[in-house]
Structure formats: C-alpha cells, structure tokens
Motif scaffolding. Sequence first.
Motif, short mmCIF file in Angstrom:
data_model
loop_
_atom_site.label_atom_id
_atom_site.label_comp_id
_atom_site.label_asym_id
_atom_site.label_seq_id
_atom_site.Cartn_x
_atom_site.Cartn_y
_atom_site.Cartn_z
N UNK A 176 0.91 -1.35 0.02
CA UNK A 176 -0.02 -0.05 0.20
C UNK A 176 0.88 1.22 -0.04
N UNK A 177 1.75 1.34 0.93
CA UNK A 177 2.48 2.65 1.07
C UNK A 177 3.41 2.91 -0.34
N UNK A 178 4.07 1.73 -0.82
CA UNK A 178 4.98 1.80 -1.97
C UNK A 178 4.03 2.31 -3.29
N UNK A 179 2.96 1.63 -3.30
CA UNK A 179 2.01 1.63 -4.39
C UNK A 179 1.48 3.13 -4.38
N UNK A 180 1.18 3.70 -3.27
CA UNK A 180 0.40 4.94 -3.13
C UNK A 180 1.38 6.14 -3.62
N UNK A 181 2.62 6.01 -2.91
CA UNK A 181 3.54 7.01 -3.15
C UNK A 181 3.99 6.98 -4.79
N UNK A 182 4.18 5.60 -5.13
CA UNK A 182 4.60 5.56 -6.61
C UNK A 182 3.59 6.21 -7.55
N UNK A 187 -2.35 0.92 5.85
CA UNK A 187 -2.75 2.10 6.43
C UNK A 187 -1.84 3.29 6.11
N UNK A 188 -0.60 3.08 6.13
CA UNK A 188 0.47 4.24 5.99
C UNK A 188 0.35 4.65 4.55
N UNK A 189 -0.08 3.76 3.49
CA UNK A 189 -0.40 4.40 2.28
C UNK A 189 -1.48 5.37 2.10
N UNK A 190 -2.53 5.03 2.81
CA UNK A 190 -3.65 5.99 2.89
C UNK A 190 -3.49 7.34 3.44
N UNK A 191 -2.84 7.02 4.73
CA UNK A 191 -2.47 8.30 5.62
C UNK A 191 -1.56 9.03 4.75
N UNK A 192 -0.21 8.48 4.06
CA UNK A 192 0.39 9.26 3.38
C UNK A 192 -0.31 10.29 1.94
N UNK A 193 -1.17 9.71 1.44
CA UNK A 193 -1.77 10.13 0.31
C UNK A 193 -2.61 11.31 0.77
N UNK A 194 -3.42 11.20 1.82
CA UNK A 194 -4.13 12.22 2.33
C UNK A 194 -3.23 13.41 2.97
N UNK A 195 -2.15 13.02 3.72
CA UNK A 195 -1.17 14.23 4.18
C UNK A 195 -0.69 14.85 2.79
N UNK A 196 -0.40 14.20 1.90
CA UNK A 196 0.17 14.91 0.64
C UNK A 196 -0.55 15.74 -0.10
#
Length: 390
Positions: free
Chosen positions: A120-126, A313-322
């Motif tokens: 999730x985190x890698x996919x979201x940021x990428x 979890x962190x992927x979704x949080x990261x996308x909302x934050x950015x």
Amino acid sequence: MQTLDALTRDARALANGEVVLSAPETEVARQLQICNACRYCEGFCAMFPAMTRRLEFGKADIHYLANLCHNCGACLHACQYAPPHEFAVNVPQAMAQVRGQTYADYAWPSALGALYKRNGLTLSLALAAGLSLFLLLALQMNGTLWASKLPGNFYDVFPHNLLVSLFAPVFLFAALALSLGVRRFWRDITPATSGAAVTPPAASEATQDVLRLKYLDGGHGEGCHNEDDAFTLSRRRAHHLTFYGFMLCFAATSLGTVYHYAFGWIAPYDLPSMPKLLGAIGGVSLLLGTAGLSKLHRQRHPMHGDAAQKPMDLGFIALLFFTSLSGLALWLGRGSAALPALLAIHLGVVMALFATLPYGKFAHGIFRTAALLRHAVEKRQPNQLGLGSE
C-alpha cells in the motif's frame, strides 16, 4: 501451516458444500467462544453485545463483528486471558487480521485489493509520484512549467475539458469499486444480522455513532490505548481531524464545481469565498489529523493490531497528508511562478488518492459504517438467546 487434520476437515467441508473459515477467521471464532463465556468486556463497544447474540460464529458473523471492532485496545488490557495466558486472547489483533482480509476479499477487482494490501505505501507514493511527473512533463513539453506570466486561473494551465477527462474516469471507477465491494459485504452480513430492513431510528443511531466515533472512547469515555496501557483520546481526535478535514475539502471541491457550472465563476477563488474557506480549514485539519495518525500508528503497541496491514494503513495516511500539503502549498504559491508546477503535483496526488480509495482505509470506513448500521438494526430485534445487554 495447516495440520493434516485441519486439511482433512477443510476438504470434507468443501465436499459437503460448507463454508471453510480461513486461519484468521478460525482464530476469531476460537477467541469469541472464550469471550462469550466471560463477558467482562460486554460494555466496551458494539462488538461485544453483538457477540452475545451468537453461540456459533460463521464467516458472515465474523466479518460483521470484525468490522464492528474499532481496535481501541480496551478489551486486551482488561482481559484476564490475554497473552501470556495459555488462552492467548487478543481480540483487537485477531479482528484486525480479519478486517484486512475482508478489505481484500470484497475489493473489486480483487487483484488490486490484494496488491494494495501487500504494498500500500509503496504503491500509493509511486502512483502519486508517477502521475505528478506525467503532468510536470506535459507542462515542460508545452513550455509552461515555470510561469513567465501568471495565469488568470487554473484552466490557463490545464484546460477544463482535459481535467474532466482525467478525473471523471478515476472518480467514477472509485465510486463503482466501492459500491460493488460494500454491496457484497452488505449482502453477506444481512442474513447474519436478523435480515430486518433498515428503519429511520436505526439509520439515525448508526449515523451518530459514525460521526461521533462513539466506539473510540474505550467504552468509558477515557479513550483508547496506544503504545501502553494508558488511556488516550489522541486516536479519536486525530481521526476526527482527518475525517472532517477530508469532508471539508470534498465540500470545497463540490461547491467549486457548482460555482463553475451554475454561475460561471472560475477557480481559483479568493477569501472569503466559501470554497476557499472550506478548503483552507479542511486542508489544515487534514494535515494535522494525518500527521497525528502517522505518529500514533508508528507508536502503536504491536499487540494492538495487525503488522501486515501497516503498508495499507500508511499508504492511505500518506496520500491524505500529501493531498492537504500540496493543496495548501498551491494556495500559498498562487502568486508565484511555481503555480503550474504546484498545480501539477497537487493534481497528481489527488488522482492517486481517488484511484486507491476502494482498497485502503477509506474502504474500512465504509465497511464499518455498514456494520454499525446492521448493528443498529439487529439490536432492535428480539434477542432469541436472551443473553447479553445492549
């Protein structure tokens, strides 16, 4: 690894047309049998009174109860059978593992749900970086990446029809995927929760429980547990900031759409216009909420949740934050030559957010809302077992 006896039992169940429980579901059923005999935690949250209406736990019951659990951790710290006891009862962790399974099982298409769960985190940021880079390169090729003359509105940078053609398919796909997923979930858990129709009082109660995050109070109003056995309201407050910040930003975008099509008013808008006010307040709230959730998530005791879900979890949080960070940066940089680049980055992050909504923690909010609504319906039906209190 499953034992030979377990494999033989599962093969026999499949041959008889029975539903076979996964390992996490089997563990939840085991722990709830123990909890049903104890019931010390009955007043903590909606999951426990719902549990007492059942003597056996099938797949649909387990999926329903897992999404009623808010992972506040109160029952773990109150439990006399928690590890290191030989019964090893850890309801928050067992429920979290099943919830993660339901997000993937009910995702549409299922392959994307499994991919996001693992990465999730890698996919979201990428995805956010890739989409932003694509838009930045488009501006560079067009010679408009760095504004020599400040544009009058955002559509001087990206034509309106182009933005609609980019965002409409992504938004419609997310809405379709979420709808199909929650429809299947609702269809599966309805027979296991009395099957009765939703009534206005039940809908009203469930709505209040969702909007107030009632069950993040630990059952006593003092809050959840995080890194230790101390109560804290930090999780509830961070969730509220995140949820209402997101809703305010969505309201700002929706109102901006009305301004554009109904009144011909073109973005960006100035203070004190409503889209700008809603967006500014929502952006700051979302930034603070996601920063708080990220900190709490990293500090969370490993026994309180499922470590395998951290990337999701962190992927979704990261996308909302950015999303909130890039939106606020776009606002502050509106009068600079960096406006086209800031707009491209913000649009790329927002597109990535909507593309992944059906597979992350946003879907978790939808499933939990459905579970709370079925709970509000079920508790109004006669308790055939005559057990428990609600």
